[in-house]
Design a protein around this motif. Structure first.
Motif, PDB file in Angstrom:
ATOM      1  N   TRP A   1       0.649  -1.357  -0.112  1.00 58.11           N
ATOM      2  CA  TRP A   1       0.169   0.038  -0.054  1.00 58.11           C
ATOM      3  C   TRP A   1       0.945   1.315  -0.023  1.00 58.11           C
ATOM      4  N   PHE A   2       2.233   1.177  -0.110  1.00 56.79           N
ATOM      5  CA  PHE A   2       2.880   2.369  -0.104  1.00 56.79           C
ATOM      6  C   PHE A   2       2.588   3.252  -1.202  1.00 56.79           C
ATOM      7  N   SER A   3       2.224   2.533  -2.416  1.00 58.54           N
ATOM      8  CA  SER A   3       1.890   3.446  -3.503  1.00 58.54           C
ATOM      9  C   SER A   3       0.945   4.251  -3.358  1.00 58.54           C
ATOM     10  N   LYS A   4      -0.193   4.001  -2.324  1.00 60.26           N
ATOM     11  CA  LYS A   4      -1.350   4.885  -1.943  1.00 60.26           C
ATOM     12  C   LYS A   4      -0.823   5.970  -0.919  1.00 60.26           C
ATOM     13  N   GLN A   5       0.292   5.966  -0.555  1.00 60.50           N
ATOM     14  CA  GLN A   5       0.855   6.870   0.514  1.00 60.50           C
ATOM     15  C   GLN A   5       1.419   8.142  -0.152  1.00 60.50           C
ATOM     16  N   TRP A   6       0.533   8.747  -1.041  1.00 58.63           N
ATOM     17  CA  TRP A   6       1.004   9.882  -1.782  1.00 58.63           C
ATOM     18  C   TRP A   6       1.656  11.205  -1.175  1.00 58.63           C
ATOM     19  N   TYR A   7       1.486  11.320   0.076  1.00 59.96           N
ATOM     20  CA  TYR A   7       1.935  12.404   0.923  1.00 59.96           C
ATOM     21  C   TYR A   7       3.338  12.165   1.326  1.00 59.96           C
ATOM     22  N   MET A   8       4.060  10.973   1.010  1.00 62.54           N
ATOM     23  CA  MET A   8       5.274  10.837   1.083  1.00 62.54           C
ATOM     24  C   MET A   8       6.317   9.822   0.047  1.00 62.54           C
ATOM     25  N   ASN A   9       5.446   9.465  -0.775  1.00 65.61           N
ATOM     26  CA  ASN A   9       6.063   8.820  -1.920  1.00 65.61           C
ATOM     27  C   ASN A   9       6.355   9.318  -3.240  1.00 65.61           C
ATOM     28  N   ASN A  10       6.516  10.884  -3.099  1.00 65.54           N
ATOM     29  CA  ASN A  10       6.800  11.697  -4.197  1.00 65.54           C
ATOM     30  C   ASN A  10       5.816  11.640  -5.345  1.00 65.54           C
ATOM     31  N   LYS A  11       4.629  11.182  -5.215  1.00 63.73           N
ATOM     32  CA  LYS A  11       3.369  11.122  -6.260  1.00 63.73           C
ATOM     33  C   LYS A  11       2.759  12.551  -6.339  1.00 63.73           C
ATOM     34  N   VAL A  12       2.855  13.307  -5.238  1.00 68.65           N
ATOM     35  CA  VAL A  12       2.466  14.663  -5.167  1.00 68.65           C
ATOM     36  C   VAL A  12       3.429  15.719  -4.990  1.00 68.65           C
ATOM     37  N   GLN A  13       3.599  16.880  -5.354  1.00 65.04           N
ATOM     38  CA  GLN A  13       4.683  17.800  -5.087  1.00 65.04           C
ATOM     39  C   GLN A  13       3.999  19.132  -4.805  1.00 65.04           C
ATOM     40  N   PRO A  14       4.412  19.405  -3.517  1.00 64.30           N
ATOM     41  CA  PRO A  14       5.425  18.865  -2.814  1.00 64.30           C
ATOM     42  C   PRO A  14       4.701  17.671  -1.933  1.00 64.30           C
ATOM     43  N   ASP A  15       5.449  16.853  -1.665  1.00 68.58           N
ATOM     44  CA  ASP A  15       5.000  16.186  -0.614  1.00 68.58           C
ATOM     45  C   ASP A  15       5.835  16.362   0.812  1.00 68.58           C
ATOM     46  N   LEU A  16       5.652  15.365   1.969  1.00 68.67           N
ATOM     47  CA  LEU A  16       6.392  15.854   3.062  1.00 68.67           C
ATOM     48  C   LEU A  16       7.950  15.606   3.008  1.00 68.67           C
ATOM     49  N   ASN A  17       8.253  15.120   1.888  1.00 66.46           N
ATOM     50  CA  ASN A  17       9.746  15.031   1.724  1.00 66.46           C
ATOM     51  C   ASN A  17      10.412  13.851   2.666  1.00 66.46           C
ATOM     52  N   ILE A  18       9.606  12.945   2.717  1.00 63.93           N
ATOM     53  CA  ILE A  18      10.126  11.713   3.775  1.00 63.93           C
ATOM     54  C   ILE A  18      11.255  10.901   3.066  1.00 63.93           C
ATOM     55  N   LEU A  19      11.274  10.504   1.948  1.00 62.42           N
ATOM     56  CA  LEU A  19      12.133   9.848   0.974  1.00 62.42           C
ATOM     57  C   LEU A  19      13.404  10.182   1.043  1.00 62.42           C
ATOM     58  N   GLN A  20      13.704  11.605   1.316  1.00 57.87           N
ATOM     59  CA  GLN A  20      15.092  12.233   1.419  1.00 57.87           C
ATOM     60  C   GLN A  20      15.809  11.800   2.624  1.00 57.87           C
ATOM     61  N   VAL A  21      14.750  11.858   3.950  1.00 59.24           N
ATOM     62  CA  VAL A  21      15.147  11.618   4.851  1.00 59.24           C
ATOM     63  C   VAL A  21      15.847  10.186   5.103  1.00 59.24           C
ATOM     64  N   TRP A  22      14.768   9.265   4.473  1.00 61.40           N
ATOM     65  CA  TRP A  22      15.003   7.792   4.787  1.00 61.40           C
ATOM     66  C   TRP A  22      16.440   7.308   3.886  1.00 61.40           C
ATOM     67  N   SER A  23      16.695   8.059   2.783  1.00 63.35           N
ATOM     68  CA  SER A  23      17.677   7.789   2.044  1.00 63.35           C
ATOM     69  C   SER A  23      18.875   8.212   2.786  1.00 63.35           C
ATOM     70  N   GLN A  24      18.915   9.099   3.962  1.00 62.76           N
ATOM     71  CA  GLN A  24      20.085   9.098   4.714  1.00 62.76           C
ATOM     72  C   GLN A  24      20.375   8.104   5.993  1.00 62.76           C
ATOM     73  N   GLY A  25      19.433   7.225   5.914  1.00 61.32           N
ATOM     74  CA  GLY A  25      19.449   6.138   6.922  1.00 61.32           C
ATOM     75  C   GLY A  25      18.748   6.439   8.191  1.00 61.32           C
ATOM     76  N   LEU A  26      17.922   7.333   8.101  1.00 55.46           N
ATOM     77  CA  LEU A  26      17.023   7.697   9.298  1.00 55.46           C
ATOM     78  C   LEU A  26      15.532   7.026   9.160  1.00 55.46           C
ATOM     79  N   SER A  27      15.385   6.502  10.307  1.00 56.08           N
ATOM     80  CA  SER A  27      13.996   5.759  10.222  1.00 56.08           C
ATOM     81  C   SER A  27      13.192   5.767  11.654  1.00 56.08           C
ATOM     82  N   GLY A  28      13.823   6.647  12.534  1.00 56.28           N
ATOM     83  CA  GLY A  28      13.304   6.704  13.878  1.00 56.28           C
ATOM     84  C   GLY A  28      13.874   5.825  14.865  1.00 56.28           C
TER      85      GLY A  28
END
Length: 620
Positions: free
Chosen positions: A124-151
């Motif tokens: 269902w990640f494809s439905k999470q439009w607010y953080m999967n770059n399907k809309v611009q701007p989204d919440l820019n979560i992917l950029q943070v994940w790519s830095q190795g941060l996940s909480g």
């Protein structure tokens, strides 16, 4: 009973050592023990021949020089275990005694994450439009994940109607130490199941924060490696005691509390935390997280249909909470959204029922893509803040609010009331400082130097009864406690404490204008509020003056926007300024040493000063 905020139809004051201990203690479950390997790094000043001699003497193989200068060499021992949880003390002792060895170190495994774009494989990640770059701007979560941060190492607790702790998308992250049932007073926060699934709210909010990624189930939480707990406290009789206990659960273990509830959003209620709950907030920010302060993330409210104003809600209106509003995918104000001066930032939710909503966990081990309201926005912010806290665990509760102000942008958010405040920031009563950008928040968190101690300057502006005219202004020139220990150069929160009577409370609009010309509406008209009780020692709060210089003329405006025969009396007016002696606008924009721990401080407050003020009537 406190309604949930779902729109589905209805100081470090202790030493650094203590801060470090507390931070380590909450992360023990996720900390990795070192794993020693059979490789050694050795420094010898006499070069390759000496390295060969050492290798032969102690049973190593010389794998060659590490740097071209011929001093550092890589030695490997074939007879040792490839990996071990303990160092080889025998070889350590032998190398230490050899006079030709200047330095050595047995190597340990290092965990490193590829800085490529991380995209979860959850269906269902494809439905999470607010953080999967399907809309611009989204919440820019992917950029943070790519830095190795996940909480990782961050603990979030959802204060609500319980959490389905055995949900397959929550189970691995579930934290029993961050959970409790204050409705039945037992450790199990499992929700009570009913035919209508009315107690699904907490489980939905929890999934937004910390649903597990890459388990091929449902979607992913914003901070998918954070620990998640739940407090069951809304499914039963709610008292000041229960609220205070919930907000005080494990304050040295829980970093972030997420709450999506409050008083009735009916456009007529003026209500807030009781004495004990206010004390819980105060203790949380002064003693929680080893003195760094608990982070209370709060949904701003869903009373838009009733023209409600979240400044009549003492939870979102508190300086100790970080209040979050909503916007739709298209950047419109949702029909349920409340506008007020205390909202600090905004994340996504939905608009009308046909618009995309929020994907998260649901009761009965299910998923939903129908979560909405400001209930959905606050947990998204809590997850983003967990990512920032992982990047810099030394941030105080005030640091985080400073960062959120700076990491929120007007973006595509549409509202008629966007204004530029005295330090050049765009701010709106609908959205606060705008859409929260996770990537920007994390970048700023890494470089942030701790703020100086919080100062409080309280000025009693008016303490004699004064008739409220159809349009009147109360003006007071203020020094912001200049020359005292609690002098404020840069503002954070501004409060106005008022006691007044009014024949029809909802017809009275109240505003505050700063010396730098920023006008903030403390409460707009509320057509459904026909109460004649007025406001009794009620505190309104605004974040719109953030970082402004408070010295100069402050103007309180009161205007009748309803029936012409409305009457009332202003009995008391006190202005409370919070901030710091530092000029926050002079901070350099470049990278700074963000991980240096802050020095200890204590909150400074001043005695209330007595001043006179000018009251100016105006014709309506």
């Amino acid at each position: 009973m406190r309604p949930t905020r779902s729109a589905l139809w209805v100081r470090l004051a202790l030493s650094l050592g203590l801060a470090l201990v507390c931070h380590l203690s909450v992360g023990l479950a996720s900390a990795r023990a070192p794993i020693y390997v059979s490789s050694w790094a050795v420094q010898v000043s006499e070069g390759y021949q000496e390295a060969d001699r050492l290798a032969r003497k102690f049973g190593f193989v010389n794998m060659g020089q590490i740097f071209p200068d011929g001093q550092y060499f890589h030695l490997r021992h074939r007879g040792l275990a490839q990996q071990s949880l303990t160092p080889n003390w025998g070889h350590r002792l032998r190398l230490k005694k050899d006079p030709k060895v200047q330095w050595f170190e047995q190597q340990t495994l290092r965990w490193r994450v590829k800085r490529s774009l991380v995209v979860p494989m959850d269906p269902w990640f494809s439905k999470q439009w607010y953080m999967n770059n399907k809309v611009q701007p989204d919440l820019n979560i992917l950029q943070v994940w790519s830095q190795g941060l996940s909480g990782q190492g961050i603990v979030v607790s959802v204060l609500d109607d319980g959490i389905e702790k055995d949900h397959p998308d929550l189970l691995a992250n579930y934290d029993p130490l961050a959970s409790y049932d204050f409705n039945d007073y037992d450790p199990d926060p499992q929700p009570r199941y009913t035919p209508s699934d009315e107690n699904r709210h907490g489980t939905r909010c929890a999934g937004e924060v910390a649903a597990i990624a890459n388990n091929r189930f449902c979607g992913a939480g914003v901070a998918y490696n954070a620990r998640i707990g739940g407090v069951r406290m809304l499914d039963g009789t709610i008292t000041d005691v229960i609220e205070a206990q919930s907000l005080s659960l494990q304050p040295q273990h829980i970093h972030i509390y997420s709450a999506s509830w409050g008083p009735e959003d009916d456009g007529r209620t003026v209500d807030g935390p009781g004495i004990l709950t206010q004390e819980a907030f105060r203790r949380g920010v002064t003693k929680g997280r080893g003195g760094l302060g608990t982070l209370f993330i709060w949904a701003s409210g869903n009373g838009g249909l009733h023209y409600d104003n979240c400044n009549c809600d003492g939870y979102t209106n508190s300086i100790h909470t970080l209040s979050v509003g909503s916007t739709t995918q298209q950047g419109h104000v949702p029909w349920y959204s409340e506008a007020c001066a205390s909202t600090l930032t905004t994340t996504y939710s939905s608009g009308i029922i046909t618009e995309p909503q929020i994907v998260t966990t649901d009761l009965h081990h299910q998923c939903t893509d129908k979560h909405t309201g400001t209930s959905a926005s606050a947990p998204l912010a809590a997850g983003i803040i967990a990512l920032a806290l992982e990047a810099n665990p030394f941030l105080t509760w005030r640091d985080m609010q400073h960062l959120v102000v700076r990491a929120s942008r007007q973006a595509h958010l549409q509202a008629e009331d966007w204004r530029t405040n005295g330090v050049g920031r765009q701010v709106s009563h609908h959205y606060g400082y705008g859409l929260l950008d996770a990537g920007l928040l994390v970048d700023l968190a890494r470089m942030w130097l701790p703020t100086q101690p919080q100062k409080k300057c309280a000025i009693r502006v008016l303490h004699t009864p004064t008739p409220i005219l159809p349009l009147m202004h109360v003006r007071k020139k203020m020094s912001a406690c200049a020359g005292r220990a609690n002098y404020i150069r840069s503002l954070e929160h501004v409060q106005v404490r008022l006691s007044l009577s009014y024949s029809r409370r909802g017809d009275l609009e109240i505003s505050l204008t700063s010396p730098m010309g920023t006008r903030s509406t403390l409460v707009a008209i509320r057509p459904f509020d026909i109460s004649g009780q007025g406001y009794n020692n009620w505190i309104f709060m605004s974040t719109h003056f953030w970082d402004e210089d408070p010295q100069g003329l402050w103007t309180l405006g009161l205007q009748n926007k309803g029936y012409y025969f409305n009457t009332g009396t202003l009995y008391r007016y006190t202005l409370l300024l919070y901030g710091t002696a530092e000029d926050m606008t002079a901070r350099p924009p470049g990278p700074q040493n963000a991980t240096a721990p802050p020095t200890s401080w204590a909150t400074s407050a001043s005695p209330t000063a007595h001043h006179s003020a000018s009251v100016t009537p105006s014709k309506q």
